[in-house]
Enzyme design. Sequence first.
Site, PDB file in Angstrom:
ATOM      1  CB  CYS A   2      -0.935   0.084   1.192  1.00 33.36           C
ATOM      2  SG  CYS A   2      -2.101  -1.269   1.271  1.00 33.36           S
ATOM      3  CD1 TRP A  75      -0.340  -6.306  -3.186  1.00 28.24           C
ATOM      4  CD2 TRP A  75      -0.706  -6.951  -1.076  1.00 28.24           C
ATOM      5  NE1 TRP A  75      -0.105  -7.659  -3.106  1.00 28.24           N
ATOM      6  CE2 TRP A  75      -0.327  -8.084  -1.830  1.00 28.24           C
ATOM      7  CE3 TRP A  75      -0.993  -7.125   0.270  1.00 28.24           C
ATOM      8  CZ2 TRP A  75      -0.213  -9.355  -1.289  1.00 28.24           C
ATOM      9  CZ3 TRP A  75      -0.887  -8.399   0.826  1.00 28.24           C
ATOM     10  CH2 TRP A  75      -0.494  -9.499   0.045  1.00 28.24           C
ATOM     11  CG  ASN A 101       1.353   0.115   4.390  1.00 27.07           C
ATOM     12  OD1 ASN A 101       1.031  -1.056   4.238  1.00 27.07           O
ATOM     13  ND2 ASN A 101       2.589   0.553   4.262  1.00 27.07           N
ATOM     14  CE  LYS A 488      13.686 -10.644 -10.296  1.00 33.74           C
ATOM     15  NZ  LYS A 488      14.278 -10.980  -9.103  1.00 33.74           N
ATOM     16  CE  LYS A 610      11.391  -2.735  -5.513  1.00 36.05           C
ATOM     17  NZ  LYS A 610      12.109  -3.766  -6.269  1.00 36.05           N
TER      18      LYS A 610
HETATM   19  O1  M6R Z   1      12.718  -5.157   0.096  1.00 37.06           O
HETATM   20  P1  M6R Z   1      13.243  -6.536   0.294  1.00 37.06           P
HETATM   21  O2  M6R Z   1      14.584  -6.749  -0.336  1.00 37.06           O
HETATM   22  O3  M6R Z   1      13.243  -6.958   1.748  1.00 37.06           O
HETATM   23  O4  M6R Z   1      12.209  -7.488  -0.444  1.00 37.06           O
HETATM   24  C1  M6R Z   1      12.314  -8.876  -0.359  1.00 37.06           C
HETATM   25  C2  M6R Z   1      11.450  -9.546  -1.402  1.00 37.06           C
HETATM   26  O5  M6R Z   1      10.113  -9.215  -1.199  1.00 37.06           O
HETATM   27  C3  M6R Z   1      11.855  -9.163  -2.833  1.00 37.06           C
HETATM   28  O6  M6R Z   1      13.198  -9.435  -3.067  1.00 37.06           O
HETATM   29  C4  M6R Z   1      10.997  -9.926  -3.854  1.00 37.06           C
HETATM   30  O7  M6R Z   1      11.260 -11.287  -3.778  1.00 37.06           O
HETATM   31  C5  M6R Z   1      11.247  -9.386  -5.262  1.00 37.06           C
HETATM   32  N1  M6R Z   1      10.009  -8.905  -5.812  1.00 37.06           N
HETATM   33  C6  M6R Z   1      11.740 -10.413  -6.220  1.00 37.06           C
HETATM   34  O8  M6R Z   1      12.016  -9.851  -7.464  1.00 37.06           O
END
Ligand code: M6R
Length: 615
Positions: A2, A75, A101, A488, A610
Amino acid sequence: MCGIVGYVGSQSALDVVMAGLKRLEYRGYDSAGVAVLADGGLAPAKRAGKLVNLEKELSERPLPTGTTGIGHTRWATHGGPTDANAHPHLDNAGRVAVVHNGIIENFAALRAELTGRGHGLASETDTEVVAHLLAEEFSSCADLAEAMRLVCRRLEGAFTLVAVHADEPDVVVGARRNSPLVVGIGEGEAFLASDVAAFIAHTREAVELGQDQVVELRRDGVTVTGFDGRPADVRAYHVDWDASAAQKDGYASFMLKEIAEQPKAVADTLLGRIDEAGSLTLDEVRIPAAELREIDKVVIVACGTAFHAGLIAKYAIEHWTRIPCEVELASEFRYRDPILDPRSLVIAISQSGETMDTLMALRHAREQGSRVLAICNTNGSTIPRESDAVLYTHAGPEVAVASTKAFLTQLVACYLVALYLGQVRGTKWGDEIRAVVRDLARISGAVDQVLGTMEPVRELARSLAGKDTVLFLGRHVGYPVALEGALKLKELAYMHAEGFAAGELKHGPIALIEQDVPVVVVVPSPRGRSLLHDKIVSNIQEIRARGARTIVIAEEGDATVEPYADHLIRIPATPTLLQPLVATVPLQVFACELATARGNEVDQPRNLAKSVTVE
Ligand code: M6R
């Protein structure tokens, strides 16, 4: 998860908030909404789906102009992605609006209490109770910040809240527990947002809010207190990147831009961390050398792509320091009662610095007396704030949901930490450290070289757009690279993709191989551990004999693999431990292109956000 924006000033609040939401849409795109204070009342608008739906709604039914407003991009947690569940949520009189959020864990009890007092709740969300509670408290204190403090003391869970009240037209109030919230200070205006990207076009002066704090924004300044009303200390900082860093710059997607930025991101992450003699100078690692010499275990906690960086770091840490290293999914960590003590060094890796699972894991580690070192890309975020020390990756803002440049810079930071531990503990000689540092300094150029040879990879990806499954194999550090390649592809192309340790194939996964299944194999350097190389060449032959279409990523000059590769992707020669820095890049390009060929939006893959700020 969010995105939240709040604004008070002299500009059109709707314009500022909508532009901010555009920058935050990566945090969730199930619905979007705004509320503006105008003409003595509150004017809300909200729509399920992406921001574009809200834009359409606003063009058909414009809101009155006002200079105070809030906005939200969602979200979904409690309640599906519908118009009714979209934020902002209002009280029954339509005087207070709130965006949120996080998750309010005791919302069911609060909801029952409110309905008992005659409130009518219109959504299935946990958030709506806050609007009603704020209205009740405001009716007795006539002060929105005070009402927020009183309400927050009753809430359980993780929450960032931003609210406005029609009876306080030049005030925006925010509250923060666990989920991120940053204040932006402009000239005669102030901003609140989940991420500085939302207001970077207006100001680069930010204030970081701490845990359990409430902020009151007015045009002429901000006041921060604890939930208990006592004035709070806050940290002001200058954001060291500008609005252009958060724009696509002519690329079709943020992901493509961020893939292309990797040579610079890698170089920037090394910058200033190596002295003229070639020794490491990690001043940020404020844990005293004497304590680092006493460490008897390293534990890495992280999620998703950051977890894969951790898996690779384990090889380097154990090889260079001889300290045992465990890598654990942050979401599993605290629930299995891990064995930790003051001699354990916990490394928390996170791009956003806000991932709730990682935050909870590090809190658990600190409760056991362990030292925590964060590797993070986001200045002022919660994970570094709560760690003993932080090594920032200098990737710049990463907007695309799929992590690319953050991953490469996390790897660089992990290698630096591993070498630093080796330096401090004397397990690596100075000349050995300098040799690795020289190799690391060459990686930026090697990544650039890989990026220049990606056209055949893109072509291959397009040709596989109709496939159902792609498998990925690797050994040693190539195994986490295979996991990352599969992640990915899953998140972007919505395909069945799995990564395996090549040696595990014969223990089950080889049954998945059938005629023409694409299998990407990451081949280690033949100059390193040749046994490792020989074994994977045998694995390629085994899958090829069963009909697999082999896509082989191998070092330049490695001729052994040529007869067994249906497609050969060349990468520059690097030392074995550093190979993930170059081998991952073709997999990012492959996933991005294949997803695009399938018609998917690569920056905002479905169901994802994200920053995962709920557990
Ligand atoms: O912000 P962070 O690095 O803690 O996030 C961890 C994961 O949520 C993040 O790496 C996620 O797996 C990605 N979307 C993968 O591309």
